[in-house]
Write a protein that holds these residues in place. Structure first.
Motif, mmCIF file in Angstrom:
data_model
loop_
_atom_site.group_PDB
_atom_site.id
_atom_site.type_symbol
_atom_site.label_atom_id
_atom_site.label_comp_id
_atom_site.label_asym_id
_atom_site.label_seq_id
_atom_site.Cartn_x
_atom_site.Cartn_y
_atom_site.Cartn_z
ATOM 1 N N ALA A 1 124.878 32.501 14.783
ATOM 2 C CA ALA A 1 123.232 31.705 15.097
ATOM 3 C C ALA A 1 124.232 30.046 15.044
ATOM 4 C CB ALA A 1 122.251 32.116 14.186
ATOM 5 N N ALA B 1 121.856 37.443 13.783
ATOM 6 C CA ALA B 1 123.109 37.511 15.086
ATOM 7 C C ALA B 1 124.250 38.094 14.934
ATOM 8 C CB ALA B 1 123.675 36.377 14.706
ATOM 9 N N LEU C 1 118.931 32.875 13.612
ATOM 10 C CA LEU C 1 118.423 31.968 13.715
ATOM 11 C C LEU C 1 116.820 32.337 14.175
ATOM 12 C CD1 LEU C 1 118.788 29.854 15.846
ATOM 13 C CD2 LEU C 1 119.339 31.317 17.968
#
Length: 331
Positions: A254, A181, A172
């Motif tokens: 994410a 993530a 992300l």
């Protein structure tokens, strides 16, 4: 595909903003519209990815990572690979995210390579997408090819890998920061390895790099008796807020987050729990606000398949999965 760098327009096109439409309602439109307007402030405050004067190593002004939303024109992107993709082992978290008609396939091929004809087609389609992006002047980065069939073991579980086809799931970008993530599928535990070369390059060029707490993925993270079989089962469980992932430790994909400047929207799903959302909320505070939204979805996983912010004041919403917060705003 992961948006890494976009033209710094903030809430570009705000003068042409649209109401989201009768399905979403005027109150919700105003809420989302304010989020779009916050993009411009986010971009300005970061000063084109420059760090403040307290930093020991100032971020260069030409930082290659800078993205605040899902719609600004692309300058640079990471596109995944389907090479060597493997079918994930048929564990409880995989079962909870697939429908019964596919269970036989996962039980038969789990831990093995996907059929060659499937991979050949996927690889060709992804390569053509890369060609189109390059012809449009976009810089395209690709993860490293990895043998995902290699078995691995931790003190809590053992598995094979899956693929590096979806960077949007595992990475992300928030401003000039890349967040890895923690993921929720055991088959994706080491997926970050395919992207480390790219991320290190971005870090060396001034980007921020954060890895969320890696979950142990012990049995306690999953409801081992998650009672799903039919779509009706899934609807009832989701309506009760019951998911295959527990609150044993933080986990999130994410792809369950959507960015709109200073406002980030997220859903509790089969792969994202409230502990993971709270970790993101605290990590990004006070510069960003994290809002939880939910949908009538029998199998929530990855918000952009249900709710996608595609422009200033404009949301593309799946009509089969209405947003609960919209219904409240319409009453």
């Amino acid at each position: 595909m992961l948006r890494v760098r976009c033209l710094r327009g903030g809430s570009r096109g705000a003068e042409a903003a649209h109401y989201i439409g009768s399905r979403l309602g005027r109150v919700f439109t105003g809420w989302v519209q304010r989020s779009f307007q916050s993009t411009q402030a986010a971009t300005a405050s970061q000063n084109t990815c420059a760090a403040d004067d307290k930093a020991t190593s100032p971020v260069p002004k030409n930082c290659p990572v800078c993205s605040y939303n899902e719609w600004d024109p692309l300058e640079e992107v990471i596109v995944g690979r389907a090479e060597n993709a493997c079918v994930p082992p048929f564990s409880v978290e995989v079962k909870a995210n697939t429908y019964e008609k596919y269970w036989g396939f996962y039980q038969k091929f789990g831990g093995q390579s996907f059929p060659k004809d499937h991979l050949k087609k996927a690889i060709a389609e992804i390569e053509e997408m890369c060609n189109i992006l390059k012809r449009e002047g976009v810089i395209v980065k690709r993860p490293d090819p990895i043998d995902w069939s290699v078995k691995y073991k931790t003190p809590d579980f053992e598995s094979t890998g899956m693929y590096a086809a979806m960077p949007r799931d595992i990475l992300l970008v928030v401003g000039n920061e890349i967040i890895e993530a923690p993921m929720a599928w055991r088959a994706r535990f080491f997926e970050y390895r395919a992207y480390r070369r790219i991320i290190k390059d971005y870090f060396n060029c001034g980007a921020k790099w954060t890895t969320a707490p890696k979950p142990t993925m012990a049995d306690e993270l999953y409801d081992q008796d998650y009672p799903i079989r039919t779509v009706e089962d899934r609807h009832k469980l989701a309506a009760r807020g019951k998911f295959v992932t527990t609150e044993f430790e933080p986990c999130f994909d994410a792809a369950d987050f959507i960015r709109a400047g200073r406002d980030i929207f997220v859903q509790r799903s089969q792969v994202t729990n409230y502990m993971g959302i709270e970790w993101m909320r605290r990590h990004l505070a006070p510069d960003y606000r994290v809002h939880i939204i939910s949908f009538t979805d029998p199998n929530p996983m990855h918000i952009d398949a249900t709710f996608n912010i595609i422009g200033p004041g404009l949301v593309l919403s799946n009509p089969d999965r209405p947003c609960h917060q919209v219904r409240v705003s319409q009453k």
